[in-house]
Design a protein around this motif. Structure first.
Motif, PDB file in Angstrom:
ATOM      1  N   ILE A   2       0.843  -1.195   0.000  1.00 30.14           N
ATOM      2  CA  ILE A   2       0.000   0.000   0.000  1.00 30.14           C
ATOM      3  C   ILE A   2       0.879   1.246   0.000  1.00 30.14           C
ATOM      4  CG2 ILE A   2      -1.713   1.339   1.284  1.00 30.14           C
ATOM      5  CD1 ILE A   2      -2.772  -1.355   2.347  1.00 30.14           C
ATOM      6  N   VAL A   3       0.601   2.114  -0.957  1.00 29.34           N
ATOM      7  CA  VAL A   3       1.311   3.380  -1.081  1.00 29.34           C
ATOM      8  C   VAL A   3       0.467   4.493  -0.466  1.00 29.34           C
ATOM      9  CG1 VAL A   3       2.303   5.042  -2.721  1.00 29.34           C
ATOM     10  CG2 VAL A   3       2.457   2.588  -3.185  1.00 29.34           C
ATOM     11  N   GLN A   4      -0.852   4.381  -0.633  1.00 23.64           N
ATOM     12  CA  GLN A   4      -1.766   5.414  -0.166  1.00 23.64           C
ATOM     13  C   GLN A   4      -3.096   4.767   0.193  1.00 23.64           C
ATOM     14  OE1 GLN A   4      -2.094   9.314  -2.348  1.00 23.64           O
ATOM     15  NE2 GLN A   4      -3.928   8.331  -3.101  1.00 23.64           N
ATOM     16  N   TYR A   5      -3.628   5.088   1.353  1.00 22.20           N
ATOM     17  CA  TYR A   5      -4.917   4.544   1.796  1.00 22.20           C
ATOM     18  C   TYR A   5      -6.066   5.428   1.339  1.00 22.20           C
ATOM     19  CZ  TYR A   5      -2.406   1.478   5.001  1.00 22.20           C
ATOM     20  OH  TYR A   5      -1.587   0.519   5.546  1.00 22.20           O
ATOM     21  N   LEU A  39      -4.400   2.214  -8.883  1.00 21.92           N
ATOM     22  CA  LEU A  39      -5.419   2.903  -8.101  1.00 21.92           C
ATOM     23  C   LEU A  39      -6.645   2.008  -7.974  1.00 21.92           C
ATOM     24  CD1 LEU A  39      -5.218   6.500  -9.586  1.00 21.92           C
ATOM     25  CD2 LEU A  39      -4.046   5.569  -7.581  1.00 21.92           C
ATOM     26  N   THR A  40      -7.246   2.002  -6.772  1.00 21.33           N
ATOM     27  CA  THR A  40      -8.383   1.126  -6.513  1.00 21.33           C
ATOM     28  C   THR A  40      -9.491   1.871  -5.775  1.00 21.33           C
ATOM     29  OG1 THR A  40      -7.553   0.409  -4.360  1.00 21.33           O
ATOM     30  CG2 THR A  40      -6.861  -0.886  -6.288  1.00 21.33           C
ATOM     31  N   VAL A  41     -10.693   1.327  -5.894  1.00 22.00           N
ATOM     32  CA  VAL A  41     -11.830   1.761  -5.082  1.00 22.00           C
ATOM     33  C   VAL A  41     -12.436   0.513  -4.461  1.00 22.00           C
ATOM     34  CG1 VAL A  41     -12.354   3.830  -6.429  1.00 22.00           C
ATOM     35  CG2 VAL A  41     -13.396   1.665  -7.066  1.00 22.00           C
ATOM     36  N   THR A  42     -13.173   0.690  -3.386  1.00 28.78           N
ATOM     37  CA  THR A  42     -13.839  -0.422  -2.725  1.00 28.78           C
ATOM     38  C   THR A  42     -15.338  -0.274  -2.914  1.00 28.78           C
ATOM     39  OG1 THR A  42     -12.063  -0.496  -1.097  1.00 28.78           O
ATOM     40  CG2 THR A  42     -14.109  -1.640  -0.526  1.00 28.78           C
ATOM     41  N   ASP A  43     -15.992  -1.337  -3.426  1.00 25.11           N
ATOM     42  CA  ASP A  43     -17.434  -1.245  -3.650  1.00 25.11           C
ATOM     43  C   ASP A  43     -18.200  -1.525  -2.357  1.00 25.11           C
ATOM     44  OD1 ASP A  43     -17.548  -3.996  -3.362  1.00 25.11           O
ATOM     45  OD2 ASP A  43     -17.993  -4.414  -5.457  1.00 25.11           O
ATOM     46  N   ALA A  44     -19.522  -1.478  -2.434  1.00 28.67           N
ATOM     47  CA  ALA A  44     -20.387  -1.584  -1.255  1.00 28.67           C
ATOM     48  C   ALA A  44     -20.202  -2.890  -0.485  1.00 28.67           C
ATOM     49  CB  ALA A  44     -21.847  -1.422  -1.672  1.00 28.67           C
ATOM     50  N   ASP A  45     -19.832  -3.985  -1.161  1.00 27.82           N
ATOM     51  CA  ASP A  45     -19.660  -5.259  -0.451  1.00 27.82           C
ATOM     52  C   ASP A  45     -18.212  -5.502  -0.007  1.00 27.82           C
ATOM     53  OD1 ASP A  45     -18.353  -6.035  -2.769  1.00 27.82           O
ATOM     54  OD2 ASP A  45     -19.690  -7.704  -3.214  1.00 27.82           O
ATOM     55  N   GLY A  46     -17.346  -4.464  -0.153  1.00 23.20           N
ATOM     56  CA  GLY A  46     -15.974  -4.563   0.329  1.00 23.20           C
ATOM     57  C   GLY A  46     -14.960  -5.072  -0.676  1.00 23.20           C
ATOM     58  N   THR A  47     -15.395  -5.338  -1.898  1.00 23.60           N
ATOM     59  CA  THR A  47     -14.483  -5.805  -2.935  1.00 23.60           C
ATOM     60  C   THR A  47     -13.627  -4.645  -3.438  1.00 23.60           C
ATOM     61  OG1 THR A  47     -16.094  -7.461  -3.634  1.00 23.60           O
ATOM     62  CG2 THR A  47     -14.338  -6.940  -5.196  1.00 23.60           C
ATOM     63  N   ALA A 106      -9.230   7.270  -3.599  1.00 26.52           N
ATOM     64  CA  ALA A 106      -8.766   5.960  -4.067  1.00 26.52           C
ATOM     65  C   ALA A 106      -7.620   5.468  -3.216  1.00 26.52           C
ATOM     66  CB  ALA A 106      -8.307   6.071  -5.528  1.00 26.52           C
ATOM     67  N   GLY A 107      -7.485   4.138  -3.169  1.00 26.84           N
ATOM     68  CA  GLY A 107      -6.300   3.525  -2.593  1.00 26.84           C
ATOM     69  C   GLY A 107      -5.262   3.391  -3.688  1.00 26.84           C
ATOM     70  N   ALA A 108      -3.997   3.262  -3.308  1.00 23.64           N
ATOM     71  CA  ALA A 108      -2.929   3.114  -4.292  1.00 23.64           C
ATOM     72  C   ALA A 108      -1.977   2.014  -3.838  1.00 23.64           C
ATOM     73  CB  ALA A 108      -2.179   4.437  -4.455  1.00 23.64           C
ATOM     74  N   TYR A 109      -1.680   1.085  -4.753  1.00 18.83           N
ATOM     75  CA  TYR A 109      -0.819  -0.073  -4.476  1.00 18.83           C
ATOM     76  C   TYR A 109       0.321  -0.113  -5.479  1.00 18.83           C
ATOM     77  CZ  TYR A 109      -4.750  -1.733  -1.703  1.00 18.83           C
ATOM     78  OH  TYR A 109      -5.741  -1.822  -0.762  1.00 18.83           O
TER      79      TYR A 109
END
Length: 85
Positions: free
Chosen positions: A27-30, A48-56, A81-84
């Motif tokens: 993880i680079v950025q939460y 870059l990522t996002v988390t949907d309503a069910d946590g995916t 967004a999260g960053a990995y």
């Protein structure tokens, strides 16, 4: 056109910069956190990522060398967004 820092500019900024290396999927950025600094990608890539309503966790973009993250450090707003690595 490409923007390049002069040697004098680089020397002036050096005390304010640091090189940080991340491992694959580290993880680079939460998401939801206010970053304390901007991060410039000088090698490799960041997903870059996002988390949907069910946590995916869902990837939505990949940033490469020359890109940056953490611009909300300037506005003091949380990252969307999260960053990995």
């Amino acid at each position: 056109t490409e923007l390049r820092l002069t040697l004098a500019d680089q020397q002036f900024l050096a005390p304010y910069a640091r090189v940080v290396r991340y491992g694959t999927d580290e993880i680079v950025q939460y998401a939801g956190m206010v970053p304390t600094a901007m991060t410039f990608i000088v090698a490799g890539s960041v997903r870059l990522t996002v988390t949907d309503a069910d946590g995916t966790v869902l990837p939505f973009a990949t940033l490469n060398e020359g890109s940056f993250i953490g611009v909300t450090a300037l506005t003091r707003q949380p990252n969307l967004a999260g960053a990995y690595a």
